[in-house]
Motif scaffolding. Structure first.
Motif: not given
Length: 163
Positions: A85-90, A93-97, A121-130
């Motif tokens: 999660k720390m190395t994911l780009k926006v 993260a959007d695509r993974l969500a 929970g993981t999807r919400r974390m990715l959405c926040a990162k995106a």
């Protein structure tokens, strides 16, 4: 091992995303491998046991096996995302969500509440990162359109899962 998320490590993917060709990458290989492993498990159980029912639970052995594999895959994918999660780009993260939303939609009848909440929970974390905020679905190629494309591409898997 079927839920390894190799596309996150691929330099080619980053290059294609920068060039705006991210939508043409097709169905994500890690989802394909994961869903195929579930289909394989289903076929093996069906071949061995048919539609025998476990008396104590009133469920077929096939459903129990499918739930076990689906939950293992969901947990494996979430673990892989958490590790990176720390190395994911926006855009990643959007695509993974979107892909996690597709996975939840596809496997919902096999997932109990614990793996479902882990995926959510993981999807919400990715959405926040995106940068989506509140876990809402985005617009355009990285939002609802991407999820609809995944749903279209995933129809074969949905059929193979026997839903």
């Amino acid at each position: 091992s079927c839920c390894r998320m190799g596309w996150l490590d691929a330099r080619l993917t980053d290059k294609l995303l920068k060039e705006g060709e991210g939508a043409s990458l097709g169905f994500p290989p890690y989802l394909s491998a994961s869903l195929l492993s579930i289909v394989r498990c289903r076929a093996q159980v069906e071949q061995a046991l048919g539609n025998k029912t476990r008396r104590s639970e009133g469920q077929t052995y096939q459903h129990i096996a499918m739930a076990t594999v689906a939950e293992g895959i969901a947990e494996g994918i979430c673990e892989q995302i958490q590790q990176r999660k720390m190395t994911l780009k926006v855009r990643q993260a959007d695509r993974l969500a979107n892909e996690l939303q597709f996975l939840m939609n596809t496997l919902k009848i096999y997932l109990s509440s614990e793996p479902t909440s882990l995926l959510e929970g993981t999807r919400r974390m990715l959405c926040a990162k995106a940068g989506r905020g509140n876990g809402m679905q985005g617009d355009g190629p990285d939002g609802l359109a991407a999820l609809e494309e995944l749903e279209r591409l995933g129809r074969v898997y949905v059929l193979c899962l026997g839903m």
